[in-house]
Design a protein around this motif. Structure first.
Motif, PDB file in Angstrom:
ATOM      1  N   HIS A 207       0.834  -1.203   0.000  1.00 13.69           N
ATOM      2  CA  HIS A 207       0.000   0.000   0.000  1.00 13.69           C
ATOM      3  C   HIS A 207       0.870   1.256   0.000  1.00 13.69           C
ATOM      4  O   HIS A 207       0.609   2.196  -0.749  1.00 13.69           O
ATOM      5  CB  HIS A 207      -0.923  -0.004   1.228  1.00 13.69           C
ATOM      6  CG  HIS A 207      -2.028   0.976   1.110  1.00 13.69           C
ATOM      7  ND1 HIS A 207      -3.237   0.675   0.518  1.00 13.69           N
ATOM      8  CD2 HIS A 207      -2.098   2.271   1.475  1.00 13.69           C
ATOM      9  CE1 HIS A 207      -3.997   1.738   0.543  1.00 13.69           C
ATOM     10  NE2 HIS A 207      -3.327   2.735   1.123  1.00 13.69           N
ATOM     11  N   VAL A 208       1.919   1.222   0.837  1.00 14.73           N
ATOM     12  CA  VAL A 208       2.810   2.391   0.927  1.00 14.73           C
ATOM     13  C   VAL A 208       3.440   2.668  -0.438  1.00 14.73           C
ATOM     14  O   VAL A 208       3.606   3.815  -0.837  1.00 14.73           O
ATOM     15  CB  VAL A 208       3.892   2.133   2.009  1.00 14.73           C
ATOM     16  CG1 VAL A 208       5.044   3.091   1.869  1.00 14.73           C
ATOM     17  CG2 VAL A 208       3.279   2.265   3.396  1.00 14.73           C
TER      18      VAL A 208
ATOM     19  N   TYR B  64       2.024  11.657   0.167  1.00 14.84           N
ATOM     20  CA  TYR B  64       1.978  11.019   1.486  1.00 14.84           C
ATOM     21  C   TYR B  64       3.389  10.916   2.063  1.00 14.84           C
ATOM     22  O   TYR B  64       3.621  11.182   3.235  1.00 14.84           O
ATOM     23  CB  TYR B  64       1.345   9.638   1.362  1.00 14.84           C
ATOM     24  CG  TYR B  64       1.477   8.828   2.628  1.00 14.84           C
ATOM     25  CD1 TYR B  64       0.674   9.105   3.719  1.00 14.84           C
ATOM     26  CD2 TYR B  64       2.418   7.813   2.728  1.00 14.84           C
ATOM     27  CE1 TYR B  64       0.802   8.387   4.896  1.00 14.84           C
ATOM     28  CE2 TYR B  64       2.554   7.091   3.893  1.00 14.84           C
ATOM     29  CZ  TYR B  64       1.747   7.379   4.970  1.00 14.84           C
ATOM     30  OH  TYR B  64       1.886   6.671   6.124  1.00 14.84           O
ATOM     31  N   HIS B  65       4.347  10.540   1.192  1.00 14.80           N
ATOM     32  CA  HIS B  65       5.718  10.328   1.682  1.00 14.80           C
ATOM     33  C   HIS B  65       6.405  11.636   2.046  1.00 14.80           C
ATOM     34  O   HIS B  65       7.272  11.649   2.906  1.00 14.80           O
ATOM     35  CB  HIS B  65       6.539   9.576   0.642  1.00 14.80           C
ATOM     36  CG  HIS B  65       6.000   8.202   0.411  1.00 14.80           C
ATOM     37  ND1 HIS B  65       6.164   7.198   1.325  1.00 14.80           N
ATOM     38  CD2 HIS B  65       5.259   7.688  -0.587  1.00 14.80           C
ATOM     39  CE1 HIS B  65       5.560   6.100   0.880  1.00 14.80           C
ATOM     40  NE2 HIS B  65       5.002   6.389  -0.279  1.00 14.80           N
TER      41      HIS B  65
ATOM     42  N   GLU C  67      -5.004   5.857   3.366  1.00 17.20           N
ATOM     43  CA  GLU C  67      -4.366   6.751   2.390  1.00 17.20           C
ATOM     44  C   GLU C  67      -4.701   6.261   0.975  1.00 17.20           C
ATOM     45  O   GLU C  67      -4.457   5.106   0.646  1.00 17.20           O
ATOM     46  CB  GLU C  67      -2.869   6.631   2.627  1.00 17.20           C
ATOM     47  CG  GLU C  67      -1.998   7.832   2.605  1.00 17.20           C
ATOM     48  CD  GLU C  67      -2.579   9.170   2.943  1.00 17.20           C
ATOM     49  OE1 GLU C  67      -2.721   9.955   1.999  1.00 17.20           O
ATOM     50  OE2 GLU C  67      -2.857   9.443   4.115  1.00 17.20           O
ATOM     51  N   PRO C  68      -5.298   7.124   0.128  1.00 14.71           N
ATOM     52  CA  PRO C  68      -5.726   6.633  -1.194  1.00 14.71           C
ATOM     53  C   PRO C  68      -4.551   6.265  -2.096  1.00 14.71           C
ATOM     54  O   PRO C  68      -3.494   6.890  -2.032  1.00 14.71           O
ATOM     55  CB  PRO C  68      -6.503   7.813  -1.789  1.00 14.71           C
ATOM     56  CG  PRO C  68      -6.112   8.998  -0.989  1.00 14.71           C
ATOM     57  CD  PRO C  68      -5.606   8.534   0.339  1.00 14.71           C
ATOM     58  N   LEU C  69      -4.743   5.229  -2.893  1.00 13.48           N
ATOM     59  CA  LEU C  69      -3.722   4.798  -3.847  1.00 13.48           C
ATOM     60  C   LEU C  69      -3.774   5.691  -5.085  1.00 13.48           C
ATOM     61  O   LEU C  69      -4.811   6.302  -5.362  1.00 13.48           O
ATOM     62  CB  LEU C  69      -3.976   3.353  -4.276  1.00 13.48           C
ATOM     63  CG  LEU C  69      -3.864   2.302  -3.166  1.00 13.48           C
ATOM     64  CD1 LEU C  69      -4.351   0.953  -3.663  1.00 13.48           C
ATOM     65  CD2 LEU C  69      -2.413   2.193  -2.692  1.00 13.48           C
ATOM     66  N   THR C  70      -2.684   5.748  -5.814  1.00 11.19           N
ATOM     67  CA  THR C  70      -2.680   6.494  -7.073  1.00 11.19           C
ATOM     68  C   THR C  70      -3.762   5.885  -7.972  1.00 11.19           C
ATOM     69  O   THR C  70      -3.734   4.676  -8.225  1.00 11.19           O
ATOM     70  CB  THR C  70      -1.305   6.350  -7.768  1.00 11.19           C
ATOM     71  OG1 THR C  70      -0.308   6.768  -6.851  1.00 11.19           O
ATOM     72  CG2 THR C  70      -1.231   7.170  -9.026  1.00 11.19           C
ATOM     73  N   PRO C  71      -4.724   6.707  -8.432  1.00  8.15           N
ATOM     74  CA  PRO C  71      -5.798   6.119  -9.254  1.00  8.15           C
ATOM     75  C   PRO C  71      -5.239   5.522 -10.540  1.00  8.15           C
ATOM     76  O   PRO C  71      -4.419   6.142 -11.208  1.00  8.15           O
ATOM     77  CB  PRO C  71      -6.709   7.317  -9.557  1.00  8.15           C
ATOM     78  CG  PRO C  71      -6.264   8.418  -8.648  1.00  8.15           C
ATOM     79  CD  PRO C  71      -4.857   8.140  -8.256  1.00  8.15           C
TER      80      PRO C  71
END
Ligand SMILES: Nc1ncnc2c1ncn2[C@@H]1O[C@H](COP(=O)(O)OP(=O)(O)OP(=O)(O)O)[C@@H](O)[C@H]1O
Length: 613
Positions: free
Chosen positions: A110-111, A118-119, A332-336
């Motif tokens: 996920h990260v 986010y990072h 935290e949403p993932l890159t679409p």
């Protein structure tokens, strides 16, 4: 925190644990069995006393066989209890380690999939701490606390039920101190003051950890500037805050906790007077005497699981806190990703009306970084981005890789918007050499091969030769097998940069983004790096960020970026002719290039001569 968030955290925790339901259930059942079997010696002692009382008038009639039978039964039950405990503990540990493994894999995946924002918002140390220690703490909960919790609930319930069945009045007398003890505890822990104190405590611990790490990391500055520990105020203040809140919690908890401990540990002191009182109304009743004895045996065995329950209850708060942190990463949403990724068949890059703002950390505000950026980087040509520091050059480059998505406007490669290409294909199409090169704790060969894991050994060496790093690699103790980083060889900034260039050469992607790729080069190295770069960029679409304008003189297009806008554009000669910002930067560059240490004595002498004359 509202009830809904709390429920989500709890259900996330249960969902994680639910993945190994069978094993956890087996662990719970086995540990309850172990707890019940542990009561067998008490029952045996009771039966032995019963036998002796019944034969009190004629002790010789006491059946030795019956006594032996109870003794053996107690022994066998204790053995069985230990076996059940062992088997239950195996089940819970196997479940815990499997859950931890799955959780870490899911978290790492996920990260890697969340957007770069986010990072940059979150310290890498914090993410590492969650994946390592917050997950690790779940091991303690799943492997130890969960079975203990079930046992600590079920055993007292069974005992209390049994006691009520034997004698409701004596049971009530045993039960009242339990209720009183938990009520006293709950009154503090569940009060607004108690909950606030616990939140403050958690925050104080986090602050102390974070400022402590900062203090240790900043040790070179601390030493150079002679900052003493006491004067390192943030850390000092955080430690003091931690001390204050710890003392505050101790002050509000000491009385109820002591009372709870005393009440639960001395249940039989309530049973004795009540028993004597009740016995006075039933003088001579042997069966009451037996029940009374049984209560005196059972009451202390109620204390241990109840005290355990209390300790686990305190630990559960930590589990919920850790789970909250883990759940926050998953939230935290993932890159679409596009439903049907498209492949570009050309590699020109177009920025059309691109506007972008960074989210301000810890608030819902945004900080504008780019405004209406329009340009085309033609395929096979070098487009350079120059301009004052903080103008937005790196942001323009980062948006191409979808580290963030544009606020408005569009970026397209070969006519396909990058959102429709899909991350995997986009990453395959672009090579990136960052200003700060990251090399992994691995061999040099593995680091170069990261660009193309299927490449042959010869191809790796050819890429290293093209990037002018083959010679220095061969001088290292183990050549290409030399390990880099912790426990291995440390490379200079320029050497690491050339490894990164070799990696990009090996990847051979059609688009190349270079962000200050010559940042660490000294005069001799720069020539080597330039030679490597010119081989790397041949025939590719290149976006190159450069502070040293000499490196991009021959670019087909130069964009001058200031305050998030393209303020000038053209070739080197055309921009110089405009006599604008680029020309000022060029003059400054020439001046600084001529201003070398070697020239200092001559100038100095001239200056001194001038003043003497
Ligand atoms: N991750 C981030 N979060 C918030 N703001 C950021 C972030 N990265 C950059 N910025 C801000 O965006 C603006 C543009 O920064 P950017 O790094 O793109 O400029 P730059 O021209 O590449 O600067 P430099 O030449 O110093 O590397 C700056 O005001 C910077 O403070």
């Amino acid at each position: 925190m509202n009830r809904k968030t709390k429920n989500t955290e709890l259900s996330a925790l249960l969902a994680i644990a639910g993945e190994k339901k069978g094993l956890l259930l087996a662990a719970a059942v086995l540990s309850v069995c172990s707890g019940v079997l542990q009561l067998a010696p008490f029952v045996a002692v009771y039966q032995i006393i019963k036998e002796m009382l019944q034969q009190a008038q004629a002790p010789a009639a006491i059946g030795a066989e019956a006594l032996l039978r109870w003794g053996v039964l107690a022994f066998v039950a204790m053995l069985a209890s230990l076996l059940a405990l062992y088997a239950g503990s195996m089940c819970s540990h196997i479940a815990a380690f499997r859950i931890l493994y799955r959780l870490r894999v899911r978290l790492s995946g996920h990260v890697a999939g969340v957007q770069m924002g986010y990072h940059t918002r979150t310290a890498s140390g914090e993410v590492k701490k969650i994946i390592e220690s917050s997950v690790e703490k779940l091991e303690n909960f799943i492997a130890h606390q969960l079975p203990d919790l079930v046992t600590a609930f079920v055993i007292p319930l069974l005992l209390i039920g049994y006691m009520f069945w034997l004698d409701p009045w004596l049971a009530l007398v045993s039960f009242i101190p339990i209720v009183l003890g938990f009520w006293l505890q709950g009154r503090v822990f569940l009060s607004a003051e108690g909950r606030q104190a616990y939140r403050d405590y958690q925050q104080a611990v986090e602050e102390m950890n974070a400022t402590g790490v900062e203090y240790v990391r900043g040790m070179p500055a601390v030493k150079i500037f002679g900052i003493k520990a006491e004067s390192f105020l943030t850390f000092h203040d955080a430690v003091q805050r931690y001390r204050d809140i710890s003392l505050h919690i101790t002050a509000i908890c000491k009385t109820p906790y002591s009372l709870f401990f005393v009440l639960i540990s001395s249940l039989f002191t309530f049973v004795v007077p009540a028993g004597i009182l009740l016995a006075s109304g039933q003088a001579g009743s042997q069966s009451f005497a037996l029940t009374f004895i049984l209560f005196l045996i059972l009451a202390p065995s109620l204390s241990a699981p109840l005290l355990k329950l209390m300790l686990i209850g305190g630990g559960l708060r930590d589990v919920v806190e850790n789970n909250k942190r883990i759940a926050a990463i998953f939230a935290e949403p993932l890159t679409p990703e596009p439903a049907a990724p498209r492949n570009p068949d050309a590699y020109d890059i177009v920025y059309r009306g691109v506007t972008f703002a960074y989210a301000e950390p810890g608030s819902s505000d945004y900080k504008p970084a780019l405004h209406e950026i329009d340009f085309t980087a033609p395929a096979g040509a070098l487009t350079a981005l120059v301009g004052p520091s903080g103008g937005g050059k790196s942001t323009i480059a980062n948006l191409l890789l979808r580290f963030w998505d544009v606020t408005s406007g569009e970026i397209a490669i070969g006519g396909v918007p990058i959102r429709e290409i899909g991350t995997a294909r986009l990453m395959a199409a672009v090579s990136f050499v960052f200003q700060d090169v990251h090399l992994f704790y691995d061999t040099i060969e593995a680091n170069i091969r990261m660009g193309n894991t299927a490449a042959s050994r010869e191809a790796v060496i050819a890429a290293a030769e093209a990037a002018c790093c083959h010679a220095f690699i061969m001088r290292l103790p183990d050549g290409y097998a030399t390990r880099i980083g912790e426990g291995g060889t440390n490379l200079s900034g320029g050497e690491a940069q050339r490894i990164a260039i070799a990696r990009a050469i090996l990847k051979d992607a059609p688009i190349l983004v270079l962000d200050e790729a010559t940042a660490y080069a000294d005069a001799e190295n720069e020539q080597n790096i330039q030679a490597g770069l010119s081989r790397l960029i041949r025939g590719k679409t290149v976006l190159m960020i450069a502070h040293r304008l000499s490196t991009i003189r021959n670019a087909q297009q130069i964009l001058v970026i200031r305050q998030g806008r393209v303020v000038e554009r053209g070739t080197h000669d055309a921009l110089r002719a405009q006599a604008g910002l680029y020309e000022q930067m060029w003059q400054a560059h020439i001046h600084s290039a001529g201003w070398r240490l070697g020239s200092y004595p001559a100038r100095n002498a001239a200056a001194q001569g001038g003043s003497a004359g």
